[in-house]
Motif scaffolding. Sequence first.
Motif, PDB file in Angstrom:
ATOM      1  N   LYS A 267      -6.683  20.866  -0.499  1.00 38.75           N
ATOM      2  CA  LYS A 267      -7.129  19.183  -0.679  1.00 38.75           C
ATOM      3  C   LYS A 267      -5.986  18.357  -0.076  1.00 38.75           C
ATOM      4  N   LYS A 268      -6.591  17.229  -0.058  1.00 36.77           N
ATOM      5  CA  LYS A 268      -5.475  15.867   1.005  1.00 36.77           C
ATOM      6  C   LYS A 268      -4.336  15.223  -0.637  1.00 36.77           C
ATOM      7  N   TYR A 269      -3.303  15.091  -0.031  1.00 35.26           N
ATOM      8  CA  TYR A 269      -2.446  14.247  -0.680  1.00 35.26           C
ATOM      9  C   TYR A 269      -2.310  12.765  -0.392  1.00 35.26           C
ATOM     10  N   LYS A 270      -1.202  11.940  -0.670  1.00 31.54           N
ATOM     11  CA  LYS A 270      -0.465  10.628  -0.334  1.00 31.54           C
ATOM     12  C   LYS A 270       0.717  11.497  -1.230  1.00 31.54           C
TER      13      LYS A 270
ATOM     14  N   ILE B 141      13.836  14.377   0.281  1.00 28.21           N
ATOM     15  CA  ILE B 141      12.864  14.955   0.002  1.00 28.21           C
ATOM     16  C   ILE B 141      12.940  16.516  -0.315  1.00 28.21           C
ATOM     17  N   ILE B 142      13.133  17.051  -1.213  1.00 31.20           N
ATOM     18  CA  ILE B 142      12.627  18.122  -1.475  1.00 31.20           C
ATOM     19  C   ILE B 142      11.377  18.937  -1.189  1.00 31.20           C
ATOM     20  N   ASN B 143      10.897  19.452  -0.623  1.00 30.08           N
ATOM     21  CA  ASN B 143       9.952  20.200  -0.979  1.00 30.08           C
ATOM     22  C   ASN B 143       9.583  22.148  -0.983  1.00 30.08           C
ATOM     23  N   GLU B 144       8.562  22.285  -1.709  1.00 28.34           N
ATOM     24  CA  GLU B 144       8.466  24.143  -2.180  1.00 28.34           C
ATOM     25  C   GLU B 144       8.426  24.270  -0.659  1.00 28.34           C
TER      26      GLU B 144
ATOM     27  N   LEU C 282       0.409  -1.110   0.353  1.00 27.71           N
ATOM     28  CA  LEU C 282      -0.111  -0.361  -0.180  1.00 27.71           C
ATOM     29  C   LEU C 282       0.943   1.281   0.622  1.00 27.71           C
ATOM     30  N   PHE C 283       0.708   2.066  -1.297  1.00 26.64           N
ATOM     31  CA  PHE C 283       1.541   2.953  -1.635  1.00 26.64           C
ATOM     32  C   PHE C 283       1.575   4.438  -0.893  1.00 26.64           C
ATOM     33  N   GLY C 284       2.629   4.849  -0.364  1.00 24.41           N
ATOM     34  CA  GLY C 284       2.048   6.308   0.122  1.00 24.41           C
ATOM     35  C   GLY C 284       1.459   6.833   1.592  1.00 24.41           C
ATOM     36  N   ILE C 285       1.982   7.437   1.654  1.00 26.96           N
ATOM     37  CA  ILE C 285       1.277   8.555   3.478  1.00 26.96           C
ATOM     38  C   ILE C 285       1.234   9.287   3.445  1.00 26.96           C
ATOM     39  N   GLU C 286       0.184  10.064   3.695  1.00 25.14           N
ATOM     40  CA  GLU C 286       0.002  11.315   4.020  1.00 25.14           C
ATOM     41  C   GLU C 286       0.768  12.668   4.413  1.00 25.14           C
ATOM     42  N   TYR C 287       0.496  13.459   3.037  1.00 23.74           N
ATOM     43  CA  TYR C 287       1.460  14.618   2.220  1.00 23.74           C
ATOM     44  C   TYR C 287       1.342  15.760   2.910  1.00 23.74           C
ATOM     45  N   THR C 288       1.607  16.800   3.074  1.00 20.76           N
ATOM     46  CA  THR C 288       0.772  18.245   3.930  1.00 20.76           C
ATOM     47  C   THR C 288       2.005  18.962   2.331  1.00 20.76           C
ATOM     48  N   GLU C 289       2.860  18.811   2.563  1.00 20.08           N
ATOM     49  CA  GLU C 289       3.624  19.972   1.314  1.00 20.08           C
ATOM     50  C   GLU C 289       3.552  19.199  -0.247  1.00 20.08           C
TER      51      GLU C 289
ATOM     52  N   ALA D  70       8.943   8.208  -7.738  1.00 19.01           N
ATOM     53  CA  ALA D  70       7.880   8.853  -7.055  1.00 19.01           C
ATOM     54  C   ALA D  70       6.544   9.094  -6.910  1.00 19.01           C
ATOM     55  N   VAL D  71       5.743   9.475  -6.376  1.00 20.82           N
ATOM     56  CA  VAL D  71       4.171   9.630  -6.814  1.00 20.82           C
ATOM     57  C   VAL D  71       3.540  10.507  -5.969  1.00 20.82           C
ATOM     58  N   LEU D  72       2.629  11.406  -5.662  1.00 24.39           N
ATOM     59  CA  LEU D  72       1.748  12.309  -5.324  1.00 24.39           C
ATOM     60  C   LEU D  72       0.703  12.322  -5.845  1.00 24.39           C
ATOM     61  N   TYR D  73       0.179  11.494  -5.284  1.00 23.64           N
ATOM     62  CA  TYR D  73      -0.995  12.081  -5.247  1.00 23.64           C
ATOM     63  C   TYR D  73      -3.268  11.772  -4.464  1.00 23.64           C
ATOM     64  N   GLU D  74      -3.894  12.558  -5.366  1.00 26.38           N
ATOM     65  CA  GLU D  74      -5.135  13.070  -4.181  1.00 26.38           C
ATOM     66  C   GLU D  74      -5.997  11.843  -3.730  1.00 26.38           C
ATOM     67  N   VAL D  75      -6.131  12.202  -2.487  1.00 22.06           N
ATOM     68  CA  VAL D  75      -7.512  11.139  -1.960  1.00 22.06           C
ATOM     69  C   VAL D  75      -9.009  12.216  -1.132  1.00 22.06           C
ATOM     70  N   GLU D  76     -10.207  11.923  -0.782  1.00 19.06           N
ATOM     71  CA  GLU D  76     -10.360  12.418   0.026  1.00 19.06           C
ATOM     72  C   GLU D  76     -10.559  11.892   0.722  1.00 19.06           C
ATOM     73  N   ASP D  77      -9.946  10.751   1.232  1.00 16.86           N
ATOM     74  CA  ASP D  77      -9.515  10.762   3.017  1.00 16.86           C
ATOM     75  C   ASP D  77      -8.633   9.707   2.665  1.00 16.86           C
ATOM     76  N   VAL D  78      -7.495  10.290   3.775  1.00 18.79           N
ATOM     77  CA  VAL D  78      -6.581  10.035   3.443  1.00 18.79           C
ATOM     78  C   VAL D  78      -6.698   8.249   4.647  1.00 18.79           C
ATOM     79  N   LYS D  79      -7.434   7.692   5.608  1.00 17.30           N
ATOM     80  CA  LYS D  79      -7.313   6.757   6.387  1.00 17.30           C
ATOM     81  C   LYS D  79      -7.825   5.480   5.386  1.00 17.30           C
ATOM     82  N   LYS D  80      -8.435   6.162   4.340  1.00 13.02           N
ATOM     83  CA  LYS D  80      -9.559   4.957   4.013  1.00 13.02           C
ATOM     84  C   LYS D  80      -9.336   4.432   1.887  1.00 13.02           C
ATOM     85  N   GLU D  81      -8.417   5.493   1.538  1.00 15.06           N
ATOM     86  CA  GLU D  81      -7.586   5.501  -0.038  1.00 15.06           C
ATOM     87  C   GLU D  81      -6.629   4.654   0.311  1.00 15.06           C
ATOM     88  N   THR D  82      -5.610   4.220  -0.484  1.00 11.91           N
ATOM     89  CA  THR D  82      -4.314   3.717  -0.847  1.00 11.91           C
ATOM     90  C   THR D  82      -3.800   3.466  -2.356  1.00 11.91           C
TER      91      THR D  82
END
Length: 216
Positions: free
Chosen positions: A181-184, A213-216, A81-88, A124-136
């Motif tokens: 929006k919410k991302y993983k 990892i370098i963020n904006e 299950l790829f991805g963790i909640e990411y706020t940057e 590396a993959v950034l993707y959008e989710v509606e629910d960070v707990k239920k979508e991966t």
Amino acid sequence: MFIKGFGGFAQPDPITYDGPFPINKTEEAHGGNYAAELVSIDTTGSDNMLGQKVPKVTAGSIFLGTFVAINALTDPMTTTLFGIEYTEKPLLVKGFFKYTPGTEFYNSNGVLEPNTKDECALSAVLYEVEDVKKETLDGNNIYTSDKIVASAVYTNTGTSEYTPFELKLEYKKDKEYDPNKKYKFAVIFSASKDGAAYNAAVGSRLLVDDVTIINE
């Protein structure tokens, strides 16, 4: 460093394994004391795990996300299950790697493909989710889902010395980053680029070190 622990689950018969492991630490480091060593290993390939087929080759990989061992009994592609909640907003993943491909490449049916050469994959993959707990996203859709906002993939057939890599995320024109929006975010390193589908060469060895990892 990129793997969370297994969840426990009951099994009617004990399963033992006394071979090498696909993930190790090694003193063959680029910087510091250790690097991550990922090796695609021969796991024999037989119907001996609760009636489910064990792949001929299991690829060594590490990633941001969760490994769910019990899913191997029903849908092996969802064990990762790829991805963790990411706020940057991630822009770049960089580091150093060294890679030696194995010499015997097998497909998911355990058939030797003598003319196929293995490759490592750094992505590396950034993707959008509606629910960070239920979508991966998982092994079925991590590179194809319409939820993907940005991605970068690098493959290599071999390098004997530590080599720098940079994964510059390319954002889709129709999916601008929105801090509301919410991302993983998933970073995935694999000794065999198609290892998630159980296509890999025995002995493919990937070393990864000094990852940033370098963020904006």
